[in-house]
Scaffold this motif. Structure first.
Motif, short mmCIF file in Angstrom:
data_model
loop_
_atom_site.label_atom_id
_atom_site.label_comp_id
_atom_site.label_asym_id
_atom_site.label_seq_id
_atom_site.Cartn_x
_atom_site.Cartn_y
_atom_site.Cartn_z
N ILE A 83 37.40 50.14 41.18
CA ILE A 83 38.19 49.50 40.13
C ILE A 83 39.67 49.52 40.50
O ILE A 83 40.24 50.59 40.75
CB ILE A 83 38.01 50.23 38.79
CG1 ILE A 83 36.53 50.26 38.39
CG2 ILE A 83 38.86 49.59 37.70
CD1 ILE A 83 36.24 51.16 37.19
N ALA A 84 40.30 48.36 40.52
CA ALA A 84 41.75 48.28 40.69
C ALA A 84 42.38 48.39 39.31
O ALA A 84 41.94 47.72 38.37
CB ALA A 84 42.16 46.98 41.35
N ASN A 85 43.38 49.24 39.17
CA ASN A 85 44.04 49.42 37.87
C ASN A 85 45.54 49.50 38.07
O ASN A 85 46.02 50.25 38.92
CB ASN A 85 43.54 50.69 37.19
CG ASN A 85 44.31 50.97 35.91
OD1 ASN A 85 45.17 51.83 35.88
ND2 ASN A 85 44.02 50.23 34.87
N MET A 86 46.28 48.72 37.26
CA MET A 86 47.74 48.76 37.29
C MET A 86 48.28 48.37 35.92
O MET A 86 47.64 47.63 35.18
CB MET A 86 48.30 47.76 38.32
CG MET A 86 47.90 47.98 39.75
SD MET A 86 48.77 49.30 40.57
CE MET A 86 50.22 48.45 41.15
N LEU B 146 36.06 45.12 45.63
CA LEU B 146 36.36 45.46 44.23
C LEU B 146 35.24 45.00 43.31
O LEU B 146 34.74 43.89 43.41
CB LEU B 146 37.66 44.79 43.77
CG LEU B 146 38.98 45.40 44.18
CD1 LEU B 146 40.13 44.67 43.48
CD2 LEU B 146 39.05 46.88 43.91
N ASP B 147 34.87 45.89 42.38
CA ASP B 147 33.89 45.56 41.35
C ASP B 147 34.56 45.15 40.05
O ASP B 147 33.97 44.42 39.25
CB ASP B 147 32.99 46.77 41.07
CG ASP B 147 32.21 47.19 42.29
OD1 ASP B 147 31.52 46.33 42.88
OD2 ASP B 147 32.29 48.38 42.68
N GLU C 197 35.21 42.31 35.10
CA GLU C 197 34.30 42.46 36.23
C GLU C 197 34.65 41.38 37.24
O GLU C 197 34.96 40.24 36.88
CB GLU C 197 32.84 42.31 35.79
CG GLU C 197 32.37 43.40 34.85
CD GLU C 197 32.26 44.77 35.49
OE1 GLU C 197 31.86 44.85 36.68
OE2 GLU C 197 32.59 45.76 34.82
N VAL C 198 34.60 41.70 38.52
CA VAL C 198 34.79 40.72 39.57
C VAL C 198 33.45 40.04 39.82
O VAL C 198 32.43 40.71 40.04
CB VAL C 198 35.30 41.37 40.87
CG1 VAL C 198 35.38 40.35 42.00
CG2 VAL C 198 36.66 42.02 40.64
#
Length: 196
Positions: free
Chosen positions: A5-8, A145-146, A191-192
């Motif tokens: 998971i990408a988080n920003m 990435l999911d 979700e990707v």
């Protein structure tokens, strides 16, 4: 099942930092509420709205490892040896630091695919969190990435560091968002959608 998971935190106009890598305008939501959320380090205890606190507690509980880039590692001075989420950190770099004293919690690797592989091994059944704009871009381009979690802050920075500025494999389709409204932030989780 674990996810990558990408988080920003991101401004409404798509920036994750200002032109000097400053993030002050983007993290006010972590201190504008009445609910205390402790982290793994004394210097980072959050005070959030109830909705943001619930969101943050779930994110912290689900995190098993963090992937970041050398630039963010250097800016933060390696978070003093412990990242606030309190998990092992995998740093993508061509040149590991020579005298880094915290090898028990930090691993340095060359390349995003290797970083995600190592982080997944460290995370076990928990999630791998990607916290770096360039590394998230590379992970997305590589199909690693999911999910993408955006803490959308109601500010327009006008310029700075864009999160997904240089995607090589755009367009990327995302699923419908999960939306949580906090004070001074809207948390969006996507979700990707993988190409067939």
């Amino acid at each position: 099942m674990s996810k990558v998971i990408a988080n920003m935190s991101m401004s409404l106009d798509g920036y994750v930092a200002d032109t000097a890598d400053g993030i002050d305008q983007l993290f006010g939501w972590m201190g504008n509420g009445e609910v205390e959320v402790p982290t793994a380090v004394e210097w980072a205890t959050f005070r959030m709205s109830p909705a943001s606190a619930e969101y943050m507690r779930a994110a912290l509980a689900g995190a098993g490892a963090l992937v970041t880039g050398r630039h963010l590692f250097d800016i933060t001075q390696g978070w003093g040896g412990t990242h606030p989420i309190g998990v092992p950190v995998v740093v993508v770099t061509h040149e590991p630091p020579a005298d880094w004293p915290h090898d028990e919690t930090f691993t340095f690797v060359d390349g995003v695919a290797e970083a995600v592989r190592v982080a997944a091994g460290l995370a076990g059944e928990k999630n791998v969190v990607v916290a770096s704009a360039k590394i998230a871009q590379q992970c997305l381009d590589a199909g690693l990435l999911d999910a993408i979690d955006v803490d959308l802050v109601p500010v327009l920075l006008g310029e700075g560091v864009r999160w997904f500025e240089n995607l090589a494999k755009a367009p990327v389709r995302l699923g419908d968002p999960t939306v949580i409204e906090g004070n001074g932030v809207t948390h969006l989780a996507y979700e990707v959608i993988r190409k067939a």
